[in-house]
Design a protein around this motif. Structure first.
Motif, PDB file in Angstrom:
ATOM      1  N   HIS A  24     -13.331  -4.843   1.301  1.00  0.00           N
ATOM      2  CA  HIS A  24     -12.624  -3.625   1.702  1.00  0.00           C
ATOM      3  C   HIS A  24     -11.822  -3.054   0.529  1.00  0.00           C
ATOM      4  O   HIS A  24     -11.874  -1.858   0.246  1.00  0.00           O
ATOM      5  N   PHE A  25     -11.059  -3.916  -0.139  1.00  0.00           N
ATOM      6  CA  PHE A  25     -10.205  -3.457  -1.236  1.00  0.00           C
ATOM      7  C   PHE A  25     -11.031  -3.022  -2.451  1.00  0.00           C
ATOM      8  O   PHE A  25     -10.656  -2.088  -3.154  1.00  0.00           O
ATOM      9  N   THR A  26     -12.158  -3.688  -2.707  1.00  0.00           N
ATOM     10  CA  THR A  26     -12.927  -3.429  -3.918  1.00  0.00           C
ATOM     11  C   THR A  26     -13.552  -2.047  -3.938  1.00  0.00           C
ATOM     12  O   THR A  26     -13.477  -1.338  -4.942  1.00  0.00           O
TER      13      THR A  26
ATOM     14  N   SER B 236     -12.548  -9.153   3.523  1.00  0.00           N
ATOM     15  CA  SER B 236     -11.314  -8.411   3.262  1.00  0.00           C
ATOM     16  C   SER B 236     -11.268  -7.947   1.810  1.00  0.00           C
ATOM     17  O   SER B 236     -10.869  -6.814   1.516  1.00  0.00           O
TER      18      SER B 236
ATOM     19  N   ILE C 219      -5.576   3.920   1.043  1.00  0.00           N
ATOM     20  CA  ILE C 219      -5.133   2.522   1.067  1.00  0.00           C
ATOM     21  C   ILE C 219      -4.076   2.292   2.135  1.00  0.00           C
ATOM     22  O   ILE C 219      -3.856   1.163   2.589  1.00  0.00           O
TER      23      ILE C 219
ATOM     24  N   ARG D 239     -15.557 -10.018  -5.416  1.00  0.00           N
ATOM     25  CA  ARG D 239     -15.169  -8.620  -5.641  1.00  0.00           C
ATOM     26  C   ARG D 239     -15.973  -7.962  -6.753  1.00  0.00           C
ATOM     27  O   ARG D 239     -16.413  -6.809  -6.594  1.00  0.00           O
TER      28      ARG D 239
ATOM     29  N   THR E 289       0.815  -1.209   0.000  1.00  0.00           N
ATOM     30  CA  THR E 289       0.000   0.000   0.000  1.00  0.00           C
ATOM     31  C   THR E 289       0.854   1.268   0.000  1.00  0.00           C
ATOM     32  O   THR E 289       0.495   2.262  -0.632  1.00  0.00           O
TER      33      THR E 289
ATOM     34  N   VAL F 298      -9.452  -6.341  -9.313  1.00  0.00           N
ATOM     35  CA  VAL F 298      -8.930  -6.715  -7.989  1.00  0.00           C
ATOM     36  C   VAL F 298      -9.411  -8.106  -7.588  1.00  0.00           C
ATOM     37  O   VAL F 298      -8.801  -8.765  -6.743  1.00  0.00           O
TER      38      VAL F 298
ATOM     39  N   VAL G 269      -5.106   0.399   5.280  1.00  0.00           N
ATOM     40  CA  VAL G 269      -5.024  -1.063   5.280  1.00  0.00           C
ATOM     41  C   VAL G 269      -3.614  -1.508   5.666  1.00  0.00           C
ATOM     42  O   VAL G 269      -3.434  -2.457   6.432  1.00  0.00           O
TER      43      VAL G 269
END
Length: 517
Positions: free
Chosen positions: A439-441, A436, A464, A385, A60, A141, A467
């Protein structure tokens, strides 16, 4: 013939597929630790879970490096640099024989190199389909998460094809389980084989990505005129064909691309909005023409279509009249209501991803079962995702994030009661890993939707970091809990932290109030 932008998105997905093999860390780390133990018998399983967390933190943090590279070169240059060094570091890992080297080369090295290539491939794909940011981000992702599904099986097949169980040893008064030497000695061979496969696959992906740089022409700082094509059903489509092959020496490629696309969408939304009001106004003066009912019904259908399209576009343009600098964006309530809750809530999924095998070994689950757990977690992470992205496109950041938090809280508080039952252990871990992925998506499209005009991409590179910081925080909490608390207490802690995030997000709004002068 397959459109070039589809091939480009496919190439970006393949690139992420290989870069996402950093998620294999949780599966292969017990093998690596067993291998290092042949030279250093003081090492423990728990101490080396930090490798995954360091990998995610450096991943990140290196988004800022990618941003600096893209100011001078096209985004694909980041993919070249990141991918090449990623493969090199995997090859080098085959020669490592101590914990410090593993942390530096495998943890920091892989994290930085994947982080350099990650945002470039994501932004190139989003630029191909700017009107479907959530879906495209989810697909790309998602590929990042799916890589571990396949390579977990490959790695386990190379190292432990006979599914032998680890043997318990006492280290510093604590029982740890390590694989026997004949299995541990396969670690260098595993790295060499994996690196060779990565090289072939990622080369194919890079060749598919078109070396384009989509940005606003230097001599036209205003939003470009939008060409509208009206389809048979009354819907409006934006023609972006004029946006390709601009001079690569222009600066701010990614941010300008976002500025241009959002300006187009803003213009489109404004145009449709005016048409709706125009139609409504004209209707008020045409009531006397009752002899043309069919025309009125047709107009009603057109108005409904326009309203639907206007609503769809508005999901991509939340604050169209605000043009914030990065400094102003960092001072908004929206930024802090994403950053700090993310820092707290990301811990649960990250811990499940990094430590599922270490936890499973403590409960005497066999290696084959734990490999299935990690692989199913990866495939659920990857396939969910795009669904998180579609959910985001149709609703809001708040709605999706609250669902993720609710799942995490429920799983964390119930995990201590079910973790000794194989099916429940698998289901709980898999869903936590999928959370998890959620969260990233939603983070990148949320940053662009809320802050836009180029600022969104910069805000994302900072958001980011929450994270990454969460990775180290959960590691230290985990170490303290292991030494001083019952194992179940740790899950209550991370579940409680997710409750704090949930409470904050209830009051979240994507609308930013205009800044007073």
């Amino acid at each position: 013939m397959v459109p070039r932008k589809i091939l480009t998105c496919l190439g970006c997905a393949i690139t992420h597929f290989i870069l996402g093999t950093i998620y294999c860390t949780g599966n292969i780390m017990p093998y690596i630790v067993s291998y290092i133990r042949l030279k250093d018998d003081t090492i423990t399983m728990q101490s080396m879970t930090i490798v995954f967390y360091i990998c995610m933190l450096s991943n990140t943090a290196s988004f800022q490096i990618a941003s600096l590279i893209q100011k001078r070169y096209r985004p694909k240059t980041c993919i070249y640099i990141g991918s090449a060094f990623y493969i090199v570091f995997v090859y080098v890992s085959a020669a490592l024989q101590n914990r410090i080297a593993i942390i530096i080369v495998y943890g920091i090295g892989l994290g930085i190199t994947s982080g350099i290539a990650y945002p470039a491939a994501l932004m190139i794909a989003i630029a191909c389909y700017p009107e479907k940011k959530g879906l495209i981000a989810g697909i790309i992702v998602g590929s990042f998460a799916l890589g571990a599904f396949f390579f977990n099986f490959i790695a386990t097949g190379i190292i432990n094809p006979s599914n032998k169980e680890p043997i318990p040893y006492v280290v510093n008064g604590v029982v740890n389980k390590f694989f026997e030497p004949e299995i541990a000695e396969n670690v260098p061979k595993m790295f060499l084989i994996l690196a060779s496969i990565y090289l072939v696959v990622i080369t194919i992906g890079i060749l598919l990505i078109e070396n384009i740089d989509v940005k606003v022409p230097a001599n036209n700082p205003q939003p470009a005129t939008v060409t509208k094509n009206t389809t048979g059903d009354g819907m409006k489509n934006v023609d972006n064909s004029e946006l390709h092959y601009l001079d690569h020496k222009d600066e701010g490629n990614v941010s300008k691309a976002h500025t241009h696309f959002h300006s187009e969408m803003h213009s489109e939304a404004h145009s449709i909005h005016l048409e709706i009001h125009s139609d409504l106004h004209s209707d008020a003066g045409s009531d006397s023409n009752s002899d043309i009912h069919s025309d009125e019904e047709h107009d009603d259908d057109k108005k409904k279509d326009k309203k639907v399209e206007y609503k769809r576009i508005q999901t991509l343009i939340v604050n169209p009249d605000l043009d914030l600098t990065i400094t102003q964006a960092l001072k908004t309530r929206q930024f802090h209501q994403i950053f700090w809750p993310y820092l707290l809530s990301a811990m649960a999924g990250l811990f499940a991803t990094a430590s599922f095998k270490t936890i499973g070994i403590e409960y005497s689950y066999d290696d084959a079962f734990l490999t299935i757990v990690g692989s199913l977690g990866s495939i659920m992470n990857g396939t969910m995702r795009p669904l998180w992205g579609i959910f985001f496109d149709k609703t809001s950041f708040k709605a999706v994030y609250l669902v993720i938090l609710f799942l995490q809280i429920s799983l964390c508080f119930t995990f201590p009661a079910i973790n000794q039952f194989k099916p429940a252990f698998l289901i709980w871990i898999v869903i936590l890993i999928a959370c998890s992925g959620g969260h990233f998506t939603i983070l990148a499209p949320a940053a662009v939707r809320i802050f836009q005009r180029g600022t969104g991409a910069k805000v994302y590179s900072i958001l980011i970091l929450a994270v990454g910081i969460s990775c180290l925080t959960v590691y230290f909490i985990q170490v303290y809990a292991t030494l001083h608390m019952a194992p179940s207490v740790f899950f209550y802690i991370v579940g409680g932290l997710s409750c704090l995030s949930f409470s904050s997000t209830i009051f979240f709004s994507e609308i930013i109030k205009p800044i007073s002068n």
